[in-house]
Design a protein around this motif. Structure first.
Motif, PDB file in Angstrom:
ATOM      1  N   ALA A 292       0.813  -1.212   0.000  1.00 43.98           N
ATOM      2  CA  ALA A 292       0.000   0.000   0.000  1.00 43.98           C
ATOM      3  C   ALA A 292       0.848   1.263   0.000  1.00 43.98           C
ATOM      4  CB  ALA A 292      -0.921  -0.011   1.219  1.00 43.98           C
ATOM      5  N   GLY A 293       2.160   1.113   0.106  1.00 45.06           N
ATOM      6  CA  GLY A 293       3.039   2.274   0.116  1.00 45.06           C
ATOM      7  C   GLY A 293       3.267   2.872   1.487  1.00 45.06           C
ATOM      8  N   VAL A 294       2.876   2.170   2.516  1.00 50.40           N
ATOM      9  CA  VAL A 294       3.032   2.677   3.887  1.00 50.40           C
ATOM     10  C   VAL A 294       4.465   2.441   4.347  1.00 50.40           C
ATOM     11  CG1 VAL A 294       2.212   2.463   6.269  1.00 50.40           C
ATOM     12  CG2 VAL A 294       0.613   2.195   4.367  1.00 50.40           C
ATOM     13  N   ARG A 295       5.023   3.433   4.988  1.00 49.07           N
ATOM     14  CA  ARG A 295       6.345   3.263   5.583  1.00 49.07           C
ATOM     15  C   ARG A 295       6.211   2.454   6.872  1.00 49.07           C
ATOM     16  NH1 ARG A 295       6.982   8.714   3.755  1.00 49.07           N
ATOM     17  NH2 ARG A 295       6.325   9.505   5.794  1.00 49.07           N
ATOM     18  N   THR A 331       5.726  19.051  14.587  1.00 51.12           N
ATOM     19  CA  THR A 331       5.346  20.099  13.648  1.00 51.12           C
ATOM     20  C   THR A 331       4.084  19.703  12.884  1.00 51.12           C
ATOM     21  OG1 THR A 331       6.713  19.133  11.906  1.00 51.12           O
ATOM     22  CG2 THR A 331       7.777  20.715  13.395  1.00 51.12           C
ATOM     23  N   ASP A 332       3.480  20.706  12.207  1.00 52.05           N
ATOM     24  CA  ASP A 332       2.291  20.419  11.396  1.00 52.05           C
ATOM     25  C   ASP A 332       2.638  19.478  10.251  1.00 52.05           C
ATOM     26  OD1 ASP A 332       0.804  22.060  13.023  1.00 52.05           O
ATOM     27  OD2 ASP A 332       0.998  23.829  11.743  1.00 52.05           O
ATOM     28  N   GLU A 333       3.848  19.590   9.723  1.00 52.09           N
ATOM     29  CA  GLU A 333       4.266  18.707   8.646  1.00 52.09           C
ATOM     30  C   GLU A 333       4.328  17.258   9.122  1.00 52.09           C
ATOM     31  OE1 GLU A 333       8.084  18.047   5.615  1.00 52.09           O
ATOM     32  OE2 GLU A 333       8.084  19.666   7.100  1.00 52.09           O
ATOM     33  N   LEU A 334       4.816  17.062  10.339  1.00 53.63           N
ATOM     34  CA  LEU A 334       4.896  15.718  10.888  1.00 53.63           C
ATOM     35  C   LEU A 334       3.496  15.138  11.129  1.00 53.63           C
ATOM     36  CD1 LEU A 334       6.828  13.519  12.009  1.00 53.63           C
ATOM     37  CD2 LEU A 334       6.509  14.537  14.257  1.00 53.63           C
ATOM     38  N   LEU A 335       2.585  15.968  11.657  1.00 50.99           N
ATOM     39  CA  LEU A 335       1.218  15.503  11.881  1.00 50.99           C
ATOM     40  C   LEU A 335       0.544  15.136  10.561  1.00 50.99           C
ATOM     41  CD1 LEU A 335       0.022  18.042  14.612  1.00 50.99           C
ATOM     42  CD2 LEU A 335       0.681  15.657  14.940  1.00 50.99           C
ATOM     43  N   THR A 336       0.786  15.924   9.543  1.00 49.30           N
ATOM     44  CA  THR A 336       0.222  15.611   8.226  1.00 49.30           C
ATOM     45  C   THR A 336       0.755  14.281   7.709  1.00 49.30           C
ATOM     46  OG1 THR A 336      -0.004  17.964   7.719  1.00 49.30           O
ATOM     47  CG2 THR A 336       0.004  16.436   5.862  1.00 49.30           C
ATOM     48  N   ASP A 337       2.045  14.034   7.940  1.00 45.95           N
ATOM     49  CA  ASP A 337       2.646  12.774   7.498  1.00 45.95           C
ATOM     50  C   ASP A 337       2.008  11.584   8.206  1.00 45.95           C
ATOM     51  OD1 ASP A 337       4.308  11.142   6.065  1.00 45.95           O
ATOM     52  OD2 ASP A 337       6.059  11.443   7.347  1.00 45.95           O
ATOM     53  N   VAL A 338       1.663  11.737   9.497  1.00 43.50           N
ATOM     54  CA  VAL A 338       1.002  10.660  10.233  1.00 43.50           C
ATOM     55  C   VAL A 338      -0.312  10.291   9.553  1.00 43.50           C
ATOM     56  CG1 VAL A 338      -0.090  10.011  12.408  1.00 43.50           C
ATOM     57  CG2 VAL A 338       2.054  11.284  12.441  1.00 43.50           C
ATOM     58  N   TRP A 339      -1.116  11.308   9.216  1.00 51.02           N
ATOM     59  CA  TRP A 339      -2.427  11.046   8.622  1.00 51.02           C
ATOM     60  C   TRP A 339      -2.295  10.534   7.185  1.00 51.02           C
ATOM     61  CZ3 TRP A 339      -6.652  10.444  11.259  1.00 51.02           C
ATOM     62  CH2 TRP A 339      -6.761  11.014  12.523  1.00 51.02           C
ATOM     63  N   GLN A 340      -1.242  10.937   6.492  1.00 51.57           N
ATOM     64  CA  GLN A 340      -1.038  10.418   5.132  1.00 51.57           C
ATOM     65  C   GLN A 340      -0.734   8.919   5.164  1.00 51.57           C
ATOM     66  OE1 GLN A 340       2.056  13.006   3.710  1.00 51.57           O
ATOM     67  NE2 GLN A 340       0.617  14.508   2.850  1.00 51.57           N
ATOM     68  N   GLN A 341       0.042   8.502   6.128  1.00 51.90           N
ATOM     69  CA  GLN A 341       0.343   7.075   6.239  1.00 51.90           C
ATOM     70  C   GLN A 341      -0.917   6.268   6.569  1.00 51.90           C
ATOM     71  OE1 GLN A 341       3.449   5.822   5.415  1.00 51.90           O
ATOM     72  NE2 GLN A 341       3.625   7.957   4.797  1.00 51.90           N
ATOM     73  N   LEU A 342      -1.757   6.815   7.451  1.00 54.34           N
ATOM     74  CA  LEU A 342      -3.000   6.114   7.766  1.00 54.34           C
ATOM     75  C   LEU A 342      -3.927   6.086   6.556  1.00 54.34           C
ATOM     76  CD1 LEU A 342      -4.723   4.704   9.920  1.00 54.34           C
ATOM     77  CD2 LEU A 342      -5.714   6.933  10.469  1.00 54.34           C
ATOM     78  N   ALA A 343      -3.946   7.169   5.800  1.00 49.67           N
ATOM     79  CA  ALA A 343      -4.794   7.206   4.601  1.00 49.67           C
ATOM     80  C   ALA A 343      -4.377   6.128   3.599  1.00 49.67           C
ATOM     81  CB  ALA A 343      -4.727   8.590   3.966  1.00 49.67           C
ATOM     82  N   LEU A 344      -3.066   5.895   3.470  1.00 42.62           N
ATOM     83  CA  LEU A 344      -2.602   4.835   2.575  1.00 42.62           C
ATOM     84  C   LEU A 344      -3.070   3.456   3.060  1.00 42.62           C
ATOM     85  CD1 LEU A 344       1.052   6.061   1.891  1.00 42.62           C
ATOM     86  CD2 LEU A 344      -0.862   6.043   0.277  1.00 42.62           C
TER      87      LEU A 344
END
Length: 776
Positions: A292-295, A331-344
């Motif tokens: 799924a592309g998740v790290r 940071t906001d960038e880190l929080l966004t990355d968390v949700w992007q991984q869950l979205a994948l």
């Protein structure tokens, strides 16, 4: 970067020598159900059982008589010698622990066989043999198992032909042995394969890896799979090795099973998968997440280490988990990355199910930028339903909000998933849906819901009902079923309606039984006063005994009275340790006298019936059941810790207190006589209840039944012993006196009314009076 950790020595065991496996307990419970079914069939389907016996005996008698006699003698001797031979084999092979376990299983199996069918000799020796061999591991040796099966079949045929047994008894024998064997295996734990660091390294070398050192990863909880860092030769990268064993793969099975029955969606983590099955699930989730592309951790290789363990080898990741990051790093960038991984993950319908801070690992990339990796996927689901995915959203919202606040957590989720998707999690923001590791309080959850509704006010607010059945429904249903069966049993008894039977009892004997019940409280007061050197009010002590009878209604039998007694002594100015020691001293002396009375009355009863005390079924049954309960309590760590926590404060100062009492021999004599009278008066009350219905079985037999059956029933942790005391006391009367169960149960009902139910009102009034006088 080399991670710190304790180096594991080459010969050190990686698994505990024994593991308590839920499958053994499940098999034990299944065996109990099957035993109960066979007993029910024998008692309620006599015509069917008789037909089975007649057919089986007819077929067996068609065999040559000489052959049957030879086979009967051979099988009886062979069945008895088989465990001896198998035990010698185990000892010679160095497996003495299994041989000892077999002995521990054979003892309760023999006792249970005597309790179930004391007149069937085949059942008496077959059940312990089966228990011994199954516990000792005969199932792992097919030849020995085949010999055992053949001997049981041949022995059963000869027993039927000689009319020494029936079909149902032949079914009961292996069932009882198998059930007790599995219960013993769960209580003591089953042996694990001997797995050392050398075994692990050898398995890794077979996959092309070059391990040189194994380091234990620090900070891993005891109930989680074992993790190790394996260093390789030269410049090869380190390896992150997860060791999956049976104990880890089945950890928390019963808690998860309860949640699965209670909740509409519950974690399915590993259940009762074997280590190999758990490894396959682990690998499936890891590969699915990577596809799924998740790290996440990259799985390098897997290996099977035999029936008790398997390993999954990952590429090690550095970094820190979400709970270890400083506030300025979130940071906001880190929080966004968390949700992007869950979205994948959710795009491929993969649910994580455990999005706690430890599952969010932040690892710097090649350029030093922090990148989120979702790890610990073993609790996840493939092809997850919508409700499970929404719970993931609610969990991650809570996890991030507890670190950065609701505003930033919700804003990051909106930016990636959109308001509609995030709004669907509002109804799941409830404690029941969240992991215990990050379960927020109601105010925090309300703040997260409010932040979502501020942007998306039309989101559903009503919490989703996650419970299939609430605990009180289960309790009510169980209680209703037990009460209904109990009533039907009595109304269908051969003695008729119990109320009609009670009305026909002789009033004079009932009056004597009631007097004996009153004298029981006087005897208890004598015992209480006798083990306290300090001066006490006799009237108040008597009221304390009545109050204890009232408190016992809501506590396991006897526990409430002990607590009330200790509290009364403390209020009387006696130091807490001395107060508890006095109560404990009375209990210890009472236990010793109780055992002595069982032996005395058991001997008198055996003389009366012309049998030997050593083969008295009631006495053997009582002792063996007590041994089984003690074995279970000693073998199960939670029960052992609970018993130690309860008993240590009670008995730690008993010996010094008894030494103090030796300076007051008169008072000590009063206490000892009181303890004797408690048992004698109780037996006299039960004997009067039996005589009220025209039954005259003999005082010694009644006393043995009362001492054994009452003690075993009180040991079952139900409020006041209600249910087990009636059932076991009635069964003990049947065994010792020979009367029918219906007659015994009616007498026991009258006995319990006089000794347990009628004292409730005066006990309640005494409890209130003592509280108002601040004596409790």
């Amino acid at each position: 970067m080399k991670r710190q950790g304790a180096v594991v020595e080459p010969g050190e065991l990686l698994l505990s020598p024994r593991a308590r496996r839920p499958e053994a307990l499940i098999r034990c419970l299944l065996g109990l159900v099957l035993v109960g079914a066979v007993l029910f069939l024998a008692d309620n389907a006599r015509s069917t059982a008789g037909g089975l016996n007649a057919d089986a005996e007819h077929q067996a008698e068609r065999l040559p008589r000489l052959l049957l006699e030879i086979a009967g003698s051979f099988t009886t001797l062979a069945v008895l010698l088989l465990p001896v031979a198998f035990g010698l084999l185990l000892v010679l092979q160095g497996d003495r622990r299994r041989a000892a376990d077999g002995v521990l299983a054979a003892v309760p199996a023999y006792g249970l066989a005597l309790a179930v069918a004391p007149t069937h000799p085949v059942l008496g020796y077959t059940a312990p043999v089966v228990a011994y061999l199954v516990t000792a591991g005969v199932a792992e040796r097919l030849r020995w198992l085949a010999v055992l099966t053949g001997l049981l079949i041949l022995g059963g045929l000869t027993a039927l032909a000689d009319h020494r047994s029936d079909v149902l008894s032949l079914l009961l024998a292996p069932l009882i042995g198998w059930t007790v064997a599995n219960g013993t295996a769960y209580a003591l734990g089953s042996p694990n394969a001997r797995l050392t660091t050398g075994t692990l390294c050898a398995a890794l070398r077979q996959t092309g890896l070059l391990p040189v050192e194994v380091v234990r990863t620090p900070g891993i909880p005891a109930h989680e799979p074992h993790r190790y860092l394996v260093r390789q030769q030269g410049d090869r990268p380190d390896l992150d090795v997860m060791l999956l064993d049976r104990e880890a793969s089945s950890s928390g099975f019963f808690r998860r099973a309860w949640r699965h029955l209670r909740l509409r969606t519950a974690p399915q983590r590993r259940s009762l998968l074997s280590p190999r099955g758990a490894l396959q699930q682990e690998a499936l989730l890891c590969y699915a997440a990577q596809a799924a592309g998740v790290r996440t951790r990259r799985l390098i290789v897997t290996a099977d280490l035999g029936p008790d363990a398997a390993i999954a080898v990952y590429e090690p990741l550095g970094g820190r988990t979400l709970d270890l990051l400083a506030d300025e790093e979130l940071t906001d960038e880190l929080l966004t990355d968390v949700w992007q991984q869950l979205a994948l993950l959710h795009t491929r319908r993969i649910a994580h199910r455990a999005l706690v801070p430890a599952a969010v690992l932040v690892v710097p990339d090649a350029e030093g930028r922090p990148r989120v990796h979702l790890v610990d996927l073993e609790d996840g689901d493939i092809a997850a339903g919508d409700l499970t995915l929404r719970i993931d959203l609610a969990q991650l919202l809570t996890t991030t909000a507890l670190r950065v606040g609701p505003e930033r957590a919700v804003a990051a989720a909106f930016a990636v998933l959109g308001p509609d998707r995030v709004g669907s999690a509002v109804a799941l923001l409830q404690p029941l849906a969240l992991n215990r590791a990050t379960r927020a309080d109601r105010e925090q959850l309300a703040a997260i819901r409010g932040e979502i509704l501020r942007t998306r006010p039309e989101s559903p607010v009503e919490p989703v009902r996650l419970e299939r059945l609430r605990p009180r429904v289960w309790v009510s249903a169980l209680g209703g079923a037990v009460a209904g069966y109990y009533l039907l049993l009595q109304l269908s008894s051969r003695s008729g309606d119990p109320f009609t039977v009670l009305a026909a009892a002789q009033g004079g004997w009932i009056a004597l039984a009631a007097l004996a019940s009153v004298l029981g409280f006087v005897a208890a007061a004598m015992s209480f006063v006798g083990f306290v050197p300090e001066s006490l009010s006799s009237a108040r002590v008597l009221l304390v005994q009545l109050a204890g009878a009232f408190v016992n209604v809501v506590t396991p039998s006897g526990v409430g009275g002990m607590a009330i007694g200790a509290r009364f002594l403390q209020k009387a100015g006696i130091a807490p340790r001395k107060a508890i020691a006095s109560v404990g001293a009375a209990q210890v002396v009472g236990l010793v006298l109780h055992l002595l009375l069982i032996m005395v009355f058991g001997y008198l009863a055996s003389v009366h019936y012309g049998t030997s005390l050593s083969i008295s079924p009631a006495l053997i049954t009582g002792l063996l059941v007590a041994a089984v309960l003690a074995l279970i309590a000693a073998g199960v760590p939670p029960l052992r810790r609970l018993a130690a926590a309860r008993l240590q404060p009670l008995f730690s100062d008993v010996v010094p207190r008894l030494l103090d009492m030796l300076q007051h021999p008169g008072r000590l004599a009063v206490g000892v006589v009181g303890q004797l009278l408690i048992s004698l008066v109780s037996a006299a009350c039960l004997d009067c209840c039996l005589r009220a219905f025209g039954l005259h079985p003999g005082f010694a037999a009644v006393a043995v039944a009362n001492l054994v059956g009452g003690a075993l029933g009180s040991a079952v942790p139900t409020p006041g012993g209600v249910g087990p005391v009636e059932a076991l006391l009635s069964g003990a009367l049947v065994q010792t006196t020979g009367i029918s169960y219906a007659e015994a149960f009616t007498s026991v009902l009258l006995f319990r009314v006089l000794t347990f139910w009628l004292p409730l009102l005066p006990g309640w009034l005494s409890f209130l009076w003592l509280q108002r006088r601040e004596a409790l």
